[in-house]
Write a protein that holds these residues in place. Structure first.
Motif, short mmCIF file in Angstrom:
data_model
loop_
_atom_site.label_atom_id
_atom_site.label_comp_id
_atom_site.label_asym_id
_atom_site.label_seq_id
_atom_site.Cartn_x
_atom_site.Cartn_y
_atom_site.Cartn_z
N GLY A 171 -0.89 3.84 -0.72
CA GLY A 171 0.28 3.87 0.14
C GLY A 171 1.19 2.66 0.04
N ASP A 172 0.89 1.71 -0.82
CA ASP A 172 1.74 0.53 -0.99
C ASP A 172 2.94 0.94 -1.85
OD1 ASP A 172 2.98 -1.84 -1.82
OD2 ASP A 172 1.11 -2.98 -1.72
N GLU A 173 4.08 1.21 -1.20
CA GLU A 173 5.24 1.74 -1.91
C GLU A 173 5.86 0.72 -2.87
OE1 GLU A 173 6.01 4.86 -1.97
OE2 GLU A 173 4.36 5.25 -0.59
N ALA A 174 5.81 -0.55 -2.53
CA ALA A 174 6.35 -1.58 -3.43
C ALA A 174 5.53 -1.62 -4.72
CB ALA A 174 6.34 -2.94 -2.75
N ALA A 175 4.20 -1.57 -4.58
CA ALA A 175 3.33 -1.56 -5.76
C ALA A 175 3.55 -0.30 -6.58
CB ALA A 175 1.87 -1.66 -5.33
N ARG A 176 3.83 0.80 -5.90
CA ARG A 176 4.09 2.07 -6.59
C ARG A 176 5.35 1.96 -7.46
NH1 ARG A 176 1.74 6.32 -4.83
NH2 ARG A 176 1.77 5.79 -2.62
N ARG A 177 6.41 1.35 -6.91
CA ARG A 177 7.65 1.20 -7.67
C ARG A 177 7.47 0.21 -8.82
NH1 ARG A 177 8.03 4.18 -3.92
NH2 ARG A 177 9.93 5.23 -3.21
N LYS A 178 6.67 -0.81 -8.61
CA LYS A 178 6.40 -1.76 -9.69
C LYS A 178 5.67 -1.06 -10.83
CE LYS A 178 4.22 -6.21 -10.72
NZ LYS A 178 3.42 -7.35 -10.18
N ALA A 179 4.73 -0.18 -10.48
CA ALA A 179 4.02 0.59 -11.51
C ALA A 179 4.99 1.51 -12.25
CB ALA A 179 2.91 1.42 -10.86
N ASN A 180 5.97 2.04 -11.53
CA ASN A 180 6.97 2.89 -12.15
C ASN A 180 7.79 2.10 -13.17
OD1 ASN A 180 9.85 4.83 -11.02
ND2 ASN A 180 8.42 5.25 -12.66
N LEU A 181 8.13 0.86 -12.83
CA LEU A 181 8.87 0.01 -13.76
C LEU A 181 8.04 -0.26 -15.02
CD1 LEU A 181 10.41 -2.58 -11.27
CD2 LEU A 181 11.68 -0.93 -12.66
N THR A 182 6.77 -0.54 -14.82
CA THR A 182 5.88 -0.79 -15.97
C THR A 182 5.82 0.44 -16.87
OG1 THR A 182 4.53 -2.32 -14.67
CG2 THR A 182 3.52 -1.37 -16.64
N PHE A 183 5.72 1.61 -16.26
CA PHE A 183 5.66 2.86 -17.01
C PHE A 183 6.95 3.07 -17.80
CE2 PHE A 183 6.38 7.36 -17.61
CZ PHE A 183 5.14 7.86 -17.97
N LEU A 184 8.09 2.95 -17.13
CA LEU A 184 9.38 3.20 -17.78
C LEU A 184 9.64 2.21 -18.92
CD1 LEU A 184 11.53 3.99 -14.62
CD2 LEU A 184 10.84 5.60 -16.40
N ASP A 185 9.22 0.97 -18.74
CA ASP A 185 9.43 -0.04 -19.78
C ASP A 185 8.57 0.23 -21.02
OD1 ASP A 185 11.32 -1.38 -18.33
OD2 ASP A 185 9.96 -2.94 -17.60
N ALA A 186 7.50 1.01 -20.85
CA ALA A 186 6.56 1.23 -21.95
C ALA A 186 6.85 2.49 -22.76
CB ALA A 186 5.13 1.29 -21.41
#
Length: 346
Positions: A214-229
């Motif tokens: 439920g940590d939405e900030a961590a979720r968005r950070k993971a999304n950034l990592t995914f998109l950058d890869a």
């Protein structure tokens, strides 16, 4: 994993062979009482030293949750395909390894290895045609409405994300609208799972664990990592650049709402950087609509004032993506080409 109570913190701990620099807050039993519990709430084994309590950081909790998901993913037809294979079921039960692997490693290559540009699309077309023929030869042609989308995953099960992008974008005009939509859906599923948002067969939903709790900030950070890869071809699209900029804006807002300062996670992608500037200035909610073309981007109210810079950013972005795609294809081709033996004597 060992925890030293003397210094109160273990940093750079290795969990199951994966380096995880997660802060572990360690409190002596004297500060919390006389009995210690494990993370699962069970009494810890007795020891000669003082009782120790361990509070896992968000990162550590995410790792443990992912491990749980990995175990769950080894049920059904997911055993050999990694932790997410169960969410991509196929007609014959064989794991759609390439699709599942892209959840945790969207830059992984298999079908597109050593290829670039039109060659990726040509290869994807040939692989899909072979699957259509195999299904037909088995007495049951491809069924778009198959149970749990099993024929979707069978059709594209050996396509890595670069190949899926070729289908989604209709590279070379070789793919039907239905095929493009299937590829788009699978790619969105991969991204959602990487963000801890379940997307897959209802029968497998109970096995999925949100690694971010439920940590939405961590979720968005993971999304950034995914998109950058993801692959260079995908990064040339206006849609990718908009989603990347939007994810960064959301991450920064959500992190500040927690009373923390966000990390600097800007993109070196010219178009994503420009869109991020526009979003920052407008302070609007761009997530309500994701433009798919530069022309559509120009019509967005939040992008007003940046239109004159768009053509240049798009041109730079396209050139950068093409160059990176070619370089990646050449590097992979060299890596997979066996070395030649010594020349035979005349």
């Amino acid at each position: 994993m060992s925890i030293t109570a003397a210094n109160g913190q273990a940093s750079g701990s290795s969990l199951a062979g994966s380096s995880l620099k997660a802060a572990l807050t360690v409190l002596r039993g004297a500060d919390k009482g006389t009995s210690a519990n494990t993370a699962a709430g069970q009494p810890a084994a007795a020891s000669d030293g003082p009782a120790v309590f361990v509070t896992l950081s968000v990162e550590a909790q995410a790792f443990m949750a992912t491990t749980t998901a990995s175990k769950a993913g080894k049920t059904g037809n997911g055993g050999a395909g990694g932790p997410y294979a169960a969410y991509f079921p196929t007609r014959d039960g064989k794991p759609a390894t390439a699709l599942a692997k892209a959840v945790s490693d969207p830059g992984a290559v298999s079908s597109s290895a050593g290829l670039s540009g039109p060659a990726i699309a040509k290869d994807a077309r040939a692989r899909m045609d072979a699957q259509y023929e195999a299904m037909k030869a088995g007495g049951k042609p491809f069924d778009f409405d198959s149970f749990e989308g099993r024929d979707w995953y069978s059709l594209m099960g050996d396509l890595d994300r670069r190949s899926l992008e070729a289908v989604r974008s209709n590279a070379g005009g070789q793919f039907s609208k239905q095929e493009q939509d299937i590829a788009q859906s699978i790619m969105a599923q991969q991204e959602g799972l990487a963000m801890g948002l379940y997307n897959g067969p209802i029968s497998q939903e109970a096995s999925f664990v949100d690694p971010f709790r439920g940590d939405e900030a961590a979720r968005r950070k993971a999304n950034l990592t995914f998109l950058d890869a993801v692959g260079p071809e995908e990064k040339t699209s206006t849609e990718w650049a908009t989603r990347r900029a939007s994810a960064q804006v959301s991450y920064e807002i959500l992190t500040r709402e927690k009373g923390e300062e966000p990390e600097t996670l800007g993109s070196d992608n010219p178009l994503a950087a420009l869109i991020k500037q526009a979003m920052d200035r407008s302070q609007s909610d761009p997530l309500r609509h994701i433009p798919k073309t530069p022309e559509e981007l120009k019509t967005q109210a939040w992008f007003k004032g940046f239109e004159s810079q768009l053509d240049s950013a798009v041109a730079q972005n396209t050139a950068q993506g093409i160059a990176q795609g070619i370089a990646q294809g050449i590097a992979q081709a060299k890596a997979t080409t066996p070395p030649s033996g010594p020349a035979k004597p005349a």
